[in-house]
Scaffold this active site. Structure first.
Site, PDB file in Angstrom:
ATOM      1  CG  ASP A  99      -2.047   1.009   1.099  1.00  0.00           C
ATOM      2  OD1 ASP A  99      -3.203   0.576   0.922  1.00  0.00           O
ATOM      3  OD2 ASP A  99      -1.781   2.234   1.159  1.00  0.00           O
ATOM      4  CB  ILE A 100       0.765   4.342  -2.039  1.00  0.00           C
ATOM      5  CG1 ILE A 100       1.850   5.218  -2.626  1.00  0.00           C
ATOM      6  CG2 ILE A 100      -0.450   5.144  -1.633  1.00  0.00           C
ATOM      7  CD1 ILE A 100       1.483   5.830  -3.965  1.00  0.00           C
ATOM      8  CG  ASN A 102     -12.837  -0.577   3.245  1.00  0.00           C
ATOM      9  OD1 ASN A 102     -13.395  -0.912   4.280  1.00  0.00           O
ATOM     10  ND2 ASN A 102     -11.647   0.011   3.233  1.00  0.00           N
ATOM     11  CD  GLU A 134      -8.957   6.204   0.030  1.00  0.00           C
ATOM     12  OE1 GLU A 134      -7.943   5.992  -0.669  1.00  0.00           O
ATOM     13  OE2 GLU A 134      -8.902   6.609   1.207  1.00  0.00           O
ATOM     14  CB  VAL A 135      -9.079   1.956  -5.316  1.00  0.00           C
ATOM     15  CG1 VAL A 135      -8.688   1.515  -6.720  1.00  0.00           C
ATOM     16  CG2 VAL A 135      -8.083   2.983  -4.777  1.00  0.00           C
ATOM     17  CG  HIS A 153      -8.539  -2.709  -2.702  1.00  0.00           C
ATOM     18  ND1 HIS A 153      -9.464  -2.067  -3.488  1.00  0.00           N
ATOM     19  CD2 HIS A 153      -8.461  -1.983  -1.558  1.00  0.00           C
ATOM     20  CE1 HIS A 153      -9.915  -0.996  -2.859  1.00  0.00           C
ATOM     21  NE2 HIS A 153      -9.331  -0.925  -1.672  1.00  0.00           N
ATOM     22  CG  HIS A 177      -6.725  -2.856   2.876  1.00  0.00           C
ATOM     23  ND1 HIS A 177      -6.011  -1.690   2.729  1.00  0.00           N
ATOM     24  CD2 HIS A 177      -7.933  -2.628   2.286  1.00  0.00           C
ATOM     25  CE1 HIS A 177      -6.753  -0.790   2.098  1.00  0.00           C
ATOM     26  NE2 HIS A 177      -7.932  -1.335   1.825  1.00  0.00           N
TER      27      HIS A 177
HETATM   28  P1  5GP Z   1      -9.806   1.508   0.190  1.00  0.00           P
HETATM   29  O1  5GP Z   1     -10.142   2.683   1.058  1.00  0.00           O
HETATM   30  O2  5GP Z   1     -10.385   1.653  -1.202  1.00  0.00           O
HETATM   31  O3  5GP Z   1     -10.139   0.190   0.833  1.00  0.00           O
HETATM   32  O4  5GP Z   1      -8.232   1.486   0.080  1.00  0.00           O
HETATM   33  C1  5GP Z   1      -7.518   2.004  -1.005  1.00  0.00           C
HETATM   34  C2  5GP Z   1      -6.049   1.870  -0.644  1.00  0.00           C
HETATM   35  O5  5GP Z   1      -5.299   2.052  -1.821  1.00  0.00           O
HETATM   36  C3  5GP Z   1      -5.567   2.907   0.368  1.00  0.00           C
HETATM   37  O6  5GP Z   1      -5.035   2.234   1.503  1.00  0.00           O
HETATM   38  C4  5GP Z   1      -4.512   3.703  -0.396  1.00  0.00           C
HETATM   39  O7  5GP Z   1      -3.405   4.076   0.405  1.00  0.00           O
HETATM   40  C5  5GP Z   1      -4.113   2.743  -1.506  1.00  0.00           C
HETATM   41  N1  5GP Z   1      -3.678   3.378  -2.736  1.00  0.00           N
HETATM   42  C6  5GP Z   1      -4.301   4.395  -3.396  1.00  0.00           C
HETATM   43  N2  5GP Z   1      -3.627   4.716  -4.517  1.00  0.00           N
HETATM   44  C7  5GP Z   1      -2.558   3.874  -4.563  1.00  0.00           C
HETATM   45  C8  5GP Z   1      -1.483   3.720  -5.503  1.00  0.00           C
HETATM   46  O8  5GP Z   1      -1.378   4.416  -6.512  1.00  0.00           O
HETATM   47  N3  5GP Z   1      -0.570   2.757  -5.228  1.00  0.00           N
HETATM   48  C9  5GP Z   1      -0.662   1.960  -4.109  1.00  0.00           C
HETATM   49  N4  5GP Z   1       0.302   1.048  -3.939  1.00  0.00           N
HETATM   50  N5  5GP Z   1      -1.660   2.078  -3.211  1.00  0.00           N
HETATM   51  C10 5GP Z   1      -2.602   3.037  -3.438  1.00  0.00           C
END
Ligand code: 5GP
Length: 120
Positions: free
Chosen positions: A33-34, A91, A99-100, A104, A106
């Site tokens: 994760d970034i 999520n 967010e994405v 995915h 985690h």
């Molecule tokens: P969500 O809130 O959708 O479950 O989590 C999205 C995750 O994607 C976040 O923890 C965020 O830090 C990670 N993320 C967002 N953009 C990028 C990216 O460009 N590269 C990587 N490696 N992680 C990302």
């Protein structure tokens, strides 16, 4: 919700954006994760185009589901958190703050992770 082929993880899968890869096979890709929230914070994504767990669980063929679930367990073992313990989290949708819009999971580990949910 229709799948957006230009979401950030779709672009990572196509190699348009770099990632710190830790595992890849025919069904899944795993990378750091970034913005890590724990000493180990890995994202595992299926290679298929699924918006979230809701979409994946309803529509993915059994081979993709098995391949993805096995990849998650494999990555956790490979990262060395299976013995000490880890948390997996996926999520889905607005209430979870997804967010994405590409499924995915985690994997968090490497420290005591605290309570399951923050009180709101
Ligand atoms: P969500 O809130 O959708 O479950 O989590 C999205 C995750 O994607 C976040 O923890 C965020 O830090 C990670 N993320 C967002 N953009 C990028 C990216 O460009 N590269 C990587 N490696 N992680 C990302």
């Amino acid at each position: 919700m229709a799948y957006d082929p230009n979401n950030i993880f779709a672009r990572i899968l196509r190699g348009e954006i770099p990632c710190k890869k830790v595992f890849e096979d025919e069904h899944a890709l795993a990378f750091h994760d970034i913005n890590p929230q724990a000493p180990t914070h890995i994202l595992v994504i299926p290679k298929g185009a699924y918006v979230s767990f809701d979409d994946f669980s309803a529509n993915a063929p059994p081979a993709e589901i098995v391949g993805y679930v096995r990849a998650i367990g494999h990555v956790a073992r490979e990262q060395g958190v299976a013995d000490s313990g880890y948390r997996i989290l996926a999520n889905h949708g607005a209430n979870s703050h997804q967010e994405v819009p590409h499924l995915h999971v985690h994997i968090f580990g490497g420290r005591r992770l605290g309570p399951m949910l923050v009180k709101s």
